[in-house]
Enzyme design. Structure first.
Site, short mmCIF file in Angstrom:
data_model
loop_
_atom_site.label_atom_id
_atom_site.label_comp_id
_atom_site.label_asym_id
_atom_site.label_seq_id
_atom_site.Cartn_x
_atom_site.Cartn_y
_atom_site.Cartn_z
N ASP A 176 37.93 35.98 41.05
CA ASP A 176 36.82 36.47 40.25
C ASP A 176 35.54 36.21 41.06
O ASP A 176 35.57 35.56 42.10
CB ASP A 176 36.80 35.77 38.87
CG ASP A 176 36.04 36.63 37.85
OD1 ASP A 176 36.30 36.48 36.64
OD2 ASP A 176 35.20 37.44 38.27
C1 GLC Z 1 32.81 38.94 36.54
C2 GLC Z 1 33.93 38.91 35.53
C3 GLC Z 1 35.10 39.80 35.86
C4 GLC Z 1 34.58 41.03 36.58
C5 GLC Z 1 34.03 40.57 37.92
C6 GLC Z 1 33.42 41.74 38.70
O1 GLC Z 1 32.32 37.66 36.77
O2 GLC Z 1 34.46 37.63 35.20
O3 GLC Z 1 35.77 40.11 34.63
O4 GLC Z 1 35.64 41.95 36.78
O5 GLC Z 1 33.06 39.57 37.79
O6 GLC Z 1 32.26 42.20 38.06
#
Ligand code: GLC
Length: 741
Positions: free
Chosen positions: A300
């Site tokens: 993430d």
């Molecule tokens: C964010 C979220 C995730 C998302 C990623 C890209 O922090 O936790 O769900 O897909 O970053 O934006």
């Protein structure tokens, strides 16, 4: 830099591109032979790669800029493109720019490895469907698959190959804002909707469908148990037993993997002491060794470097090593892999074979997506790219079927337009397109999204007067309502809840009360209105006792999407009967949290163990949802009362529409295992099906029971157990006992 040196630099950069170009052309690329098996193509390419080229495949940076508040300040125009990057989180709306970047990767690098472009397309890109918590309430898998196919088609046209969806986190805590993005508290329901979304995004046969120009790669997230965040506080510790891990949190991911999802995203949470982005047990033992998953895991946003905050890595280099060795293949945006892996290999602190394994997984999915064979997306004329009529129709149908009617005193609904001269339209959500769309709304355009006020005025322009007053904001205490204007209305429609921002990431709340003066607003409205219809725009359970007391009808509309306003009118005026049912319990007050239907039994009975100062019952239980008609369940039958492993039995039930309105009914089948080697939830959903039941008609619903799938549970090592003994089957008010032999 002086003029001369600027010119020299410019010439040098042109020369470098030309050399790279010539070099790229010079190298034979046998992996481009489409007739070779996928694995062979991966091997042929891997063995050509330098360590630097391998490491860059594990790197995802951001490109593009959008104002989606979840990606606020994502201004990366200045970011210099490195065509060696394995992936871009692509936040631009330009397919042309995407192809230009891809062209740099194909023509200006030695091996021409295509980039994979991903973005958060959670419930639509331009045509927005309801928030997933609402999609789950529809109990309509087919519509969700169709809506996901729309998202895939529009995404590809914007230049995307991959989305970071579906989110299949189980959540029991409405203080956690991201309960909005999943399908609620039940593993079976979440599994089915995660699966349906994967099918819609990727097609049902990934090897054949993924290379299609209207399909994109899915990403099951957030692996795993992110929804158990302590206190509902996002990014926090999650204390999860092995029993709960295997029986609640993992099954939806397993269903998604079995549906062919090509990627997963690791999570932010510290899973009982080992953060999920560096958790060998989940990312390799379970996902790869037990389930045989052959795709890749992307971290993430910054979750690798956050291992330092969590006290699991002492520095960036160790964070990179721990995450990669655990099975996190691609590092999202914190550059911790490209800054540290080469040195770790050179210092013999990391085996290059670990890098090779991750590179192979990423290349494999790029081959599977067809990126080596068709690295560019087709550029459609702007006016043809999005908003196809049939896609808007799907979004509207899904919204109509997602609404949950909680109260309908004296059959207030459906409204009869011919008996209405004036509607008072009140509340902060009544003329608010952003709330129609909800959070994580892709590249939706609020100015192209009708609000409820727009739609009512358009539809009833000539024969119903709409008197609109905002009345108050969502959060500010600024009640301002001309109550005299309410008296002249035949019905007052109140639109309240949370605005499209809060129910999303990093938006945890200590309470789930209606903020600002919304409760005061509804009390004022009630005093001065003939009839009050309350619409709740939210994607998390909220405390609704005040609304309930002051409404003649109460319906949860979630964040209903691009066609939400038209869907609301169709349901309010009876064109479509509401058929949604809650997949997340609505507590009476936050002090009851966690409170979910599938909790374990209390050691004491007869009311002991309940709160002594207030009710222990939720305000609206899981599965709640009224219709404009009533349904009678009868005649539950079993093809056999006994079943052994390997056999199947069929259960049938008759459902009668006892009213005079055709309506859909989602029939939910539960089991209870009263005695097992580990304590089991008081009841568990094991099947559901939704059908249209015409007025005064009776139809049969059936459930083919496979005891392993429907009665089995997991032990602490993930082994599926099927006990011999009695199982209670329940559907509606019907119950039956099955002996599992
Ligand atoms: C964010 C979220 C995730 C998302 C990623 C890209 O922090 O936790 O769900 O897909 O970053 O934006």
């Amino acid at each position: 830099m002086g003029i001369l040196s600027k010119k020299t630099a410019f010439v040098a950069s042109i020369l470098a591109c030309l050399i790279a170009n010539l070099e790229a052309k010079a190298i034979p690329k046998p992996w481009l032979n489409k007739n070779l098996p996928e694995e062979k193509r991966v091997e042929l390419l891997l063995k050509e790669m330098t360590l630097e080229e391998k490491i860059y495949q594990l790197n995802q940076l951001v490109k593009g800029s959008d104002k989606n508040e979840n990606n606020v300040n994502m201004w990366y125009k200045s970011q210099k493109i490195n065509p060696l990057n394995g992936s871009y989180l692509y936040a631009s709306q330009s397919p042309e720019m995407r192809n230009a970047i891809q062209k740099m990767a194909i023509e200006q690098t030695r091996l021409g490895i295509p980039i994979i472009f991903g973005y958060d397309v959670i419930h639509g890109l331009k045509v927005i469907s309801p928030m997933p918590l609402g999609q789950g309430a529809s109990f309509n898998l087919d519509l969700v698959e169709q809506a996901s196919a729309t998202a895939a088609k529009e995404s590809q046209r914007m230049g995307l190959d991959w989305t970071f969806a579906p989110m299949v986190d189980i959540a029991f805590d409405p203080r956690w804002g991201r309960i909005a993005e999943g399908y609620g508290e039940d593993p079976y329901i979440t599994s089915r909707f995660g699966e349906a979304t994967v099918y819609g995004l990727q097609g049902r046969n990934p090897l054949k469908d993924l290379p299609r120009p209207d399909k994109i790669g899915a990403c099951l997230k957030h692996f795993v148990a992110y929804g158990a965040s302590e206190g509902g506080r996002d990014y926090n510790f999650t204390a999860v037993t092995r029993n709960d891990l295997f029986n609640f949190y993992l099954p939806p991911f397993k269903a998604g993997v079995d549906a062919g999802a090509v990627t997963l995203m690791s999570a932010f949470n510290d899973l009982s002491g080992v953060p999920t982005s560096a958790n060998y047990f989940t990312e390799t033992e379970i996902l790869r060794n037990q389930w045989g998953f052959d795709g890749f895991i992307v971290s993430d946003w910054g979750s690798v470097v956050q291992l330092i905050n969590q006290g699991y890595a002492k520095n960036r280099s160790q964070a990179a090593k721990l995450a990669l060795e655990a099975g996190t293949d691609m590092d999202m945006v914190d550059k911790v892999y490209i800054e540290n892996l080469e040195k770790l290999v050179q210092n013999n602190e990391l085996d290059v074979k670990v890098i090779d394994e991750s590179v192979k997984r990423i290349l494999r999915i790029k081959f599977r997506l067809g990126l080596f064979d068709n690295p560019y997306v087709k550029i459609y004329p702007k006016e043809e790219r999005y908003y196809a009529k049939e896609d808007l129709a799907i979004a509207r149908k899904l919204a109509e079927e997602s609404f949950v009617l909680l109260e309908n005193n004296n059959n207030t609904l459906p409204l009869k337009a011919k008996n209405i001269k004036t509607i008072a339209l009140i509340g902060p959500a009544a003329d608010d397109a952003v709330t129609m769309l909800g959070p994580w709304r892709g590249h939706a355009e609020p100015n192209k999204t009708p609000t409820l006020k727009d739609a009512l005025e358009k539809q009833f322009a000539d024969n119903i007067k709409i008197i609109y007053q905002k009345g108050c904001d969502y959060k500010k205490r600024n009640l301002n309502l001309d109550t005299e204007k309410l008296a002249e209305a035949d019905v007052t429609i109140v639109c309240i809840g949370e605005n499209g921002k809060p129910s999303s990431e990093n938006n945890s709340r200590s309470g789930i009360y209606l903020e600002g003066d919304q409760n005061k607003l509804i009390q004022e409205v009630k005093k001065h209105s003939k009839k009050v219809v309350s619409l709740l725009f939210t994607a998390r359970p909220l405390e609704l006792e005040t609304i309930k007391k002051n409404s003649d009808a109460l319906m949860v509309t979630w964040y209903p999407g691009s066609e939400g306003a038209n869907a609301i009118i169709n349901v309010l005026f009876g064109k479509v009967a509401p058929s949604g049912k809650l997949t997340a319990t609505f507590p009476r007050y936050v002090g009851q949290v966690p409170i979910h239907y599938n909790r374990r039994n209390c050691a004491r009975t007869g009311g002991q163990g309940n709160y002594r100062d207030a009710s222990t019952k939720p305000l609206y239980s899981f599965g709640t949802g009224k219709s404009y008609t009533t349904f009678k369940y009868s005649n539950l039958k079993l093809s056999n009362n006994e079943v052994s492993k390997g056999e199947k039995i069929t259960a049938t039930v008759t459902v009668t529409n006892t009213g005079n309105i055709d309506a859909k009914e989602a029939v939910i089948w539960y089991i209870t295992d009263p005695y097992a080697t580990i304590t089991r939830p008081r009841k568990e959903v094991k099947f559901f099906e939704k059908k249209l039941v015409k007025a005064q008609e009776s139809i049969t619903y059936s459930f083919e029971i496979d005891p392993i799938k429907s009665f089995g549970y997991y032990d602490d090592n993930g082994k599926l157990i099927l006990d011999k003994g009695e199982i209670i089957l329940q559907v509606g008010n019907q119950k039956a006992k099955i002996m599992c032999k």
